[in-house]
Write a protein that holds these residues in place. Sequence first.
Motif, mmCIF file in Angstrom:
data_model
loop_
_atom_site.group_PDB
_atom_site.id
_atom_site.type_symbol
_atom_site.label_atom_id
_atom_site.label_comp_id
_atom_site.label_asym_id
_atom_site.label_seq_id
_atom_site.Cartn_x
_atom_site.Cartn_y
_atom_site.Cartn_z
ATOM 1 N N LEU A 55 6.251 -7.842 3.338
ATOM 2 C CA LEU A 55 6.457 -6.984 4.499
ATOM 3 C C LEU A 55 6.546 -5.514 4.087
ATOM 4 C CD1 LEU A 55 6.944 -6.863 7.566
ATOM 5 C CD2 LEU A 55 9.396 -7.054 7.060
ATOM 6 N N TYR A 56 7.256 -5.226 3.021
ATOM 7 C CA TYR A 56 7.373 -3.858 2.524
ATOM 8 C C TYR A 56 6.003 -3.289 2.158
ATOM 9 C CZ TYR A 56 8.663 0.073 -0.432
ATOM 10 O OH TYR A 56 8.763 1.315 -0.976
ATOM 11 N N ALA A 58 3.108 -4.320 3.222
ATOM 12 C CA ALA A 58 2.267 -4.214 4.423
ATOM 13 C C ALA A 58 2.602 -2.953 5.221
ATOM 14 C CB ALA A 58 2.441 -5.450 5.288
ATOM 15 N N LEU A 59 3.882 -2.610 5.291
ATOM 16 C CA LEU A 59 4.296 -1.438 6.054
ATOM 17 C C LEU A 59 4.136 -0.133 5.259
ATOM 18 C CD1 LEU A 59 7.498 -2.817 7.781
ATOM 19 C CD2 LEU A 59 5.226 -2.509 8.775
ATOM 20 N N ARG A 61 1.561 0.792 3.580
ATOM 21 C CA ARG A 61 0.175 1.277 3.597
ATOM 22 C C ARG A 61 -0.047 2.286 4.657
ATOM 23 N NH1 ARG A 61 -2.976 -4.367 2.759
ATOM 24 N NH2 ARG A 61 -1.898 -4.863 0.866
#
Length: 61
Positions: A55-56, A58-59, A61
């Motif tokens: 999640l980290y 993915a966010l 980017r």
Amino acid sequence: MLLLGVFGAVGVYEGAVAMMEQWHLFFEPTVVGTVAGMVEATVISFVLVYAFAWLYNALAR
């Protein structure tokens, strides 16, 4: 988990051992139950940390 397994087998910290038995499916104050609880905690921790890292990234980017 290892300390609670050892202390539970001796009879110390029985309240904490009872709570750990409620929270973890495989934990018991025996050798096999302690190792199984440690493996369970390792797998759960790996899945949660992996999901957080995914999640980290993915966010970020």
